[in-house]
Design a protein around this motif. Structure first.
Motif, PDB file in Angstrom:
ATOM      1  N   ARG A   5       5.027  -2.584  -4.722  1.00  0.00           N
ATOM      2  CA  ARG A   5       4.607  -3.413  -3.593  1.00  0.00           C
ATOM      3  C   ARG A   5       5.402  -3.031  -2.352  1.00  0.00           C
ATOM      4  NH1 ARG A   5       4.389 -10.052  -3.504  1.00  0.00           N
ATOM      5  NH2 ARG A   5       4.104 -10.274  -1.250  1.00  0.00           N
ATOM      6  N   LEU A   6       4.709  -2.973  -1.217  1.00  0.00           N
ATOM      7  CA  LEU A   6       5.352  -2.690   0.065  1.00  0.00           C
ATOM      8  C   LEU A   6       5.479  -3.993   0.861  1.00  0.00           C
ATOM      9  CD1 LEU A   6       3.437   0.562   1.092  1.00  0.00           C
ATOM     10  CD2 LEU A   6       5.669   0.386  -0.017  1.00  0.00           C
ATOM     11  N   HIS A   7       6.600  -4.151   1.541  1.00  0.00           N
ATOM     12  CA  HIS A   7       6.838  -5.353   2.341  1.00  0.00           C
ATOM     13  C   HIS A   7       6.426  -5.080   3.793  1.00  0.00           C
ATOM     14  CE1 HIS A   7       9.016  -7.175  -1.001  1.00  0.00           C
ATOM     15  NE2 HIS A   7       9.600  -5.986  -1.169  1.00  0.00           N
ATOM     16  N   LEU A   8       5.632  -5.983   4.330  1.00  0.00           N
ATOM     17  CA  LEU A   8       5.137  -5.834   5.694  1.00  0.00           C
ATOM     18  C   LEU A   8       5.782  -6.858   6.614  1.00  0.00           C
ATOM     19  CD1 LEU A   8       1.289  -5.283   5.219  1.00  0.00           C
ATOM     20  CD2 LEU A   8       3.080  -3.566   5.572  1.00  0.00           C
ATOM     21  N   ARG A   9       6.087  -6.423   7.848  1.00  0.00           N
ATOM     22  CA  ARG A   9       6.625  -7.353   8.835  1.00  0.00           C
ATOM     23  C   ARG A   9       5.555  -8.367   9.232  1.00  0.00           C
ATOM     24  NH1 ARG A   9       9.291  -4.484  13.774  1.00  0.00           N
ATOM     25  NH2 ARG A   9      10.719  -3.943  12.056  1.00  0.00           N
ATOM     26  N   GLU A  10       4.340  -7.890   9.443  1.00  0.00           N
ATOM     27  CA  GLU A  10       3.235  -8.785   9.767  1.00  0.00           C
ATOM     28  C   GLU A  10       2.661  -9.358   8.466  1.00  0.00           C
ATOM     29  OE1 GLU A  10       3.270  -5.319  12.683  1.00  0.00           O
ATOM     30  OE2 GLU A  10       3.285  -5.589  10.503  1.00  0.00           O
ATOM     31  N   GLY A  11       2.552 -10.656   8.410  1.00  0.00           N
ATOM     32  CA  GLY A  11       2.003 -11.266   7.206  1.00  0.00           C
ATOM     33  C   GLY A  11       0.508 -11.016   7.087  1.00  0.00           C
ATOM     34  N   LEU A  12       0.057 -10.776   5.880  1.00  0.00           N
ATOM     35  CA  LEU A  12      -1.373 -10.611   5.658  1.00  0.00           C
ATOM     36  C   LEU A  12      -2.029 -11.986   5.533  1.00  0.00           C
ATOM     37  CD1 LEU A  12      -1.419  -7.673   3.075  1.00  0.00           C
ATOM     38  CD2 LEU A  12      -1.762  -7.583   5.546  1.00  0.00           C
ATOM     39  N   LEU A  71       2.710  -2.849  10.412  1.00  0.00           N
ATOM     40  CA  LEU A  71       1.300  -2.502  10.194  1.00  0.00           C
ATOM     41  C   LEU A  71       0.979  -1.165  10.857  1.00  0.00           C
ATOM     42  CD1 LEU A  71      -1.044  -3.850   8.699  1.00  0.00           C
ATOM     43  CD2 LEU A  71      -1.820  -4.772  10.877  1.00  0.00           C
ATOM     44  N   ARG A  72       1.637  -0.883  11.988  1.00  0.00           N
ATOM     45  CA  ARG A  72       1.401   0.396  12.664  1.00  0.00           C
ATOM     46  C   ARG A  72       1.851   1.569  11.789  1.00  0.00           C
ATOM     47  NH1 ARG A  72       0.057   1.786  17.626  1.00  0.00           N
ATOM     48  NH2 ARG A  72       0.183  -0.390  18.308  1.00  0.00           N
ATOM     49  N   GLU A  73       2.967   1.393  11.098  1.00  0.00           N
ATOM     50  CA  GLU A  73       3.435   2.453  10.197  1.00  0.00           C
ATOM     51  C   GLU A  73       2.450   2.637   9.039  1.00  0.00           C
ATOM     52  OE1 GLU A  73       8.235   2.538  10.248  1.00  0.00           O
ATOM     53  OE2 GLU A  73       7.327   0.641   9.611  1.00  0.00           O
ATOM     54  N   ILE A  74       1.927   1.536   8.523  1.00  0.00           N
ATOM     55  CA  ILE A  74       0.955   1.621   7.434  1.00  0.00           C
ATOM     56  C   ILE A  74      -0.303   2.333   7.905  1.00  0.00           C
ATOM     57  CG2 ILE A  74      -0.551   0.272   5.912  1.00  0.00           C
ATOM     58  CD1 ILE A  74       2.330   0.285   5.021  1.00  0.00           C
ATOM     59  N   ALA A  75      -0.717   2.044   9.154  1.00  0.00           N
ATOM     60  CA  ALA A  75      -1.941   2.647   9.687  1.00  0.00           C
ATOM     61  C   ALA A  75      -1.826   4.159   9.806  1.00  0.00           C
ATOM     62  CB  ALA A  75      -2.272   2.033  11.048  1.00  0.00           C
ATOM     63  N   ALA A  76      -0.598   4.667   9.920  1.00  0.00           N
ATOM     64  CA  ALA A  76      -0.402   6.110  10.057  1.00  0.00           C
ATOM     65  C   ALA A  76      -0.406   6.808   8.699  1.00  0.00           C
ATOM     66  CB  ALA A  76       0.917   6.385  10.782  1.00  0.00           C
ATOM     67  N   LEU A  77      -0.405   6.053   7.615  1.00  0.00           N
ATOM     68  CA  LEU A  77      -0.391   6.627   6.270  1.00  0.00           C
ATOM     69  C   LEU A  77      -1.816   6.749   5.728  1.00  0.00           C
ATOM     70  CD1 LEU A  77       2.552   4.499   4.824  1.00  0.00           C
ATOM     71  CD2 LEU A  77       2.652   6.917   5.494  1.00  0.00           C
ATOM     72  N   PRO A  78      -2.025   7.562   4.695  1.00  0.00           N
ATOM     73  CA  PRO A  78      -3.359   7.625   4.080  1.00  0.00           C
ATOM     74  C   PRO A  78      -3.728   6.260   3.497  1.00  0.00           C
ATOM     75  CG  PRO A  78      -1.976   9.444   3.339  1.00  0.00           C
ATOM     76  CD  PRO A  78      -1.079   8.496   4.062  1.00  0.00           C
ATOM     77  N   HIS A  91      -4.140  -6.098  16.192  1.00  0.00           N
ATOM     78  CA  HIS A  91      -2.834  -5.490  16.464  1.00  0.00           C
ATOM     79  C   HIS A  91      -2.967  -4.194  17.248  1.00  0.00           C
ATOM     80  CE1 HIS A  91      -1.608  -8.301  13.254  1.00  0.00           C
ATOM     81  NE2 HIS A  91      -0.392  -8.191  13.780  1.00  0.00           N
ATOM     82  N   GLY A  92      -4.147  -3.968  17.813  1.00  0.00           N
ATOM     83  CA  GLY A  92      -4.369  -2.788  18.629  1.00  0.00           C
ATOM     84  C   GLY A  92      -4.434  -1.500  17.840  1.00  0.00           C
TER      85      GLY A  92
END
Length: 296
Positions: A257-264, A188-195, A216-217
């Protein structure tokens, strides 16, 4: 003032139509003295004669003619009202006003409305597309009979009641042309750094992800805010960023679709009703069809 005595008025109307107390009694399956008494009651209240007797039966006085015109018009209105109610009971007439959020519309409501319209083509549908809080406000204010929204953003208070209809999940997506390795797993942190592209502030979806990122801070600060969920995929497809969309909107051309480590988190679509106000026959039929989703 003339009292509201429908039986006396009906007796007067039939006597005037038949021009005879005897024939009117036969038509109404009543006795002639009863009809005479009813007409006398009306004449006493109005202070004028309504009929003149003759060898050919009875004739209306000018006052009687005036009353007859109004009584027959009123009776026609009553018959028309009764016929309209019968059509509504048989779902041959009527209208349902539904307030819904964009996500709930695509996840659940569209398929149900399609079936409802096929089975009840005479029922008009008025669908207002709003945020979940706005849809609930429309229900509370009486502008809508039913509301279908994603899980209410806050606990509901009486007289509103929520029933979960279906559950779904959202997924992170990007354009096939976006410079990402969609085959790997992202945090999720990597996603947060993207547009990021998101539904606008004030929607339950925005609140959900703002809360998720905060746990998740992370800060949730979308680069683009869209008014509706249907705007998300075109924006993603044109390479403007990453978005979280309901899985029911996929697959879609040009979208990965992107796969996330943290489940939504799992989300729910709810039917919101007022418990203090009866619904129209048409709204009750649509409500039953919506509730049938619980058994699937």
């Amino acid at each position: 003032m003339l009292k509201e005595n429908v039986n006396d008025l009906l007796s007067f109307m039939v006597v005037a139509r038949e021009r005879s107390f005897t024939r009117a009694a036969e038509a109404l399956v009543n006795s002639q003295p009863n009809l005479t008494r009813a007409v006398h009651n009306l004449e006493a209240e109005l202070g004028c004669r309504l009929f003149l007797r003759s060898s050919r039966g009875v004739e209306l006085t000018p006052e009687g003619e005036a009353l007859y015109a109004h009584v027959t018009a009123a009776m026609e209105q009553l018959r028309a009202g009764e016929a309209e109610l019968q059509r509504q009971r048989e779902l041959r007439s009527g209208m349902v006003s539904i307030a819904c959020s964009e996500t709930a519309l695509h996840a659940v409501l569209l398929q149900v409305l399609s079936r409802f319209h096929r089975e009840n083509p005479a029922i008009r549908l008025r669908v207002s597309n709003q945020s979940a809080p706005e849809a609930i406000d429309a229900l509370r204010s009486g502008l809508a009979e039913l509301a279908v929204v994603t899980m209410p953003p806050a606990p509901l208070s009486a007289p509103l009641e929520a029933t979960v209809l279906a559950s779904f999940r959202e997924v992170a997506v990007c354009s096939t042309a976006f410079p990402l390795d969609s085959g790997r797993t992202f945090t999720l942190r990597e996603i947060a750094a993207l547009p990021l592209i998101a539904l606008r502030r004030g929607t339950s979806t925005f609140d959900l992800y703002e809360s998720l990122f905060r746990r998740h801070g992370l800060s949730y600060a979308p680069d683009i805010e869209a008014a509706t969920s249907t705007q998300l995929l075109p924006l993603v497809k044109n390479g403007l960023g990453i978005a979280f969309v309901p899985d029911v909107l996929l697959p879609a051309p040009g979208i990965e679709r992107l796969h996330l480590r943290e489940g939504l988190p799992e989300r729910a679509v709810c039917l919101i009703r007022r418990t203090d106000r009866p619904r129209s026959v048409a709204a009750a039929a649509l409500e039953t069809m919506l509730l049938s989703l619980q058994n699937k």
